[in-house]
Design an enzyme around this catalytic site. Structure first.
Site: not given
Ligand code: AMP
Length: 192
Positions: A13, A88, A127, A133, A144
Site C-alpha cells: 500500500k 482502519r 521487510r 521495523r 497486525r
Molecule cells: P502502518 O505503517 O500503516 O502499518 O502503521 C503502523 C502502526 O501505526 C499501526 O500498526 C498502528 O499501531 C498505528 N496506526 C497507523 N495508522 C493507524 C490508524 N488509522 N488507526 C490506529 N492505529 C494506526
C-alpha cells in the site's frame, strides 16, 4: 482527487500510495509514517502511540482522528489527498465521512489492494530483515493481521455500500500493480 487506500499489512500500500499521490500531485497522508516520525522525534503524540505500535495494536481512534482532522485541514489538501493507513476502523471511517461532509468534499474512490495471506507473511518477514521495523517480528505480524481482519476488513463493506470500493489485484511487480491502480482511477470523475 480524494482517495483512501485499503489493504492488509504487506500489500504494498505504502509504495503504491507514493506513486499514485505523485501521479495526481496530491499529498500522501500515511498515518503510520506520521506516528513513526513522532516516535523518532519523541513528541508527546509519539510517546502515546509507541506502545500500541510496538505491539501491533491500533492507536486509539480518538487520537488518530484528531491527527487526521488537523492534517486534512492544511492548505495542501484543498486539491485532494490520498489517505494510506486511515481509516482502519468503522468509527474512524464514520468520523472521516463526517469531516468530509462538513467541508463538502466527499471521497472519490477507495482502492483495496488484495494479496493472498501466505504471500503477505513472506513479504513482511522479508521487510523485517531489510528495514528492521520493530513491528515486523513474527508475533507482531500475526497480531497486525488479526487486527486487520477484525477491525479493518469490515471497511470494505462500509465503502462497498457507498459504491466507492474498487479492488486491485496487488500480486505482481510494483509497476504492474501501479498500472492497475492508475487504470482504475482513470475511470473516475473527481467529485467537485
Ligand atoms: P502502518 O505503517 O500503516 O502499518 O502503521 C503502523 C502502526 O501505526 C499501526 O500498526 C498502528 O499501531 C498505528 N496506526 C497507523 N495508522 C493507524 C490508524 N488509522 N488507526 C490506529 N492505529 C494506526
Amino acid at each position: 482527487m480524494r482517495l483512501v487506500l485499503l489493504g492488509p499489512p504487506g500489500a504494498g500500500k505504502g509504495t503504491q500510495a507514493a506513486k499514485i499521490a505523485e501521479a495526481y500531485q496530491i499529498p500522501h497522508i500515511s498515518t503510520g509514517d506520521i506516528f513513526r516520525s513522532n516516535v523518532r522525534d519523541a513528541t508527546p503524540l509519539g510517546e502515546e502511540a509507541q506502545g500500541y505500535m510496538d505491539r501491533g495494536a491500533l492507536v486509539p481512534d480518538e487520537l488518530v482522528i484528531r491527527m487526521v482532522s488537523d492534517r486534512l485541514g492544511q492548505d495542501d489538501c484543498a486539491k485532494g489527498f490520498l489517505l494510506d493507513g486511515f481509516p482502519r476502523t468503522v468509527p474512524q471511517a464514520q468520523a472521516l465521512d463526517r469531516l468530509l461532509d462538513e467541508s463538502g468534499r466527499p471521497l472519490d474512490l477507495v482502492l483495496r489492494f488484495e494479496v493472498p495471506e501466505e504471500e503477505l507473511v513472506a513479504r513482511l518477514l522479508k521487510r523485517a530483515d531489510l528495514e528492521g521495523r520493530v513491528d515486523d517480528t513474527e508475533d507482531v505480524i500475526r497480531k497486525r493481521f488479526e487486527v486487520y481482519r477484525d477491525e479493518t476488513s469490515p471497511l470494505a463493506d462500509f465503502y462497498e455500500a457507498q459504491g466507492l470500493l474498487t479492488d486491485i489485484d496487488a500480486v505482481g511487480s510494483v509497476e504492474d500493480v501501479t498500472a492497475r491502480a492508475l487504470g482504475a482511477l482513470e475511470d473516475v470523475e473527481p467529485r467537485p
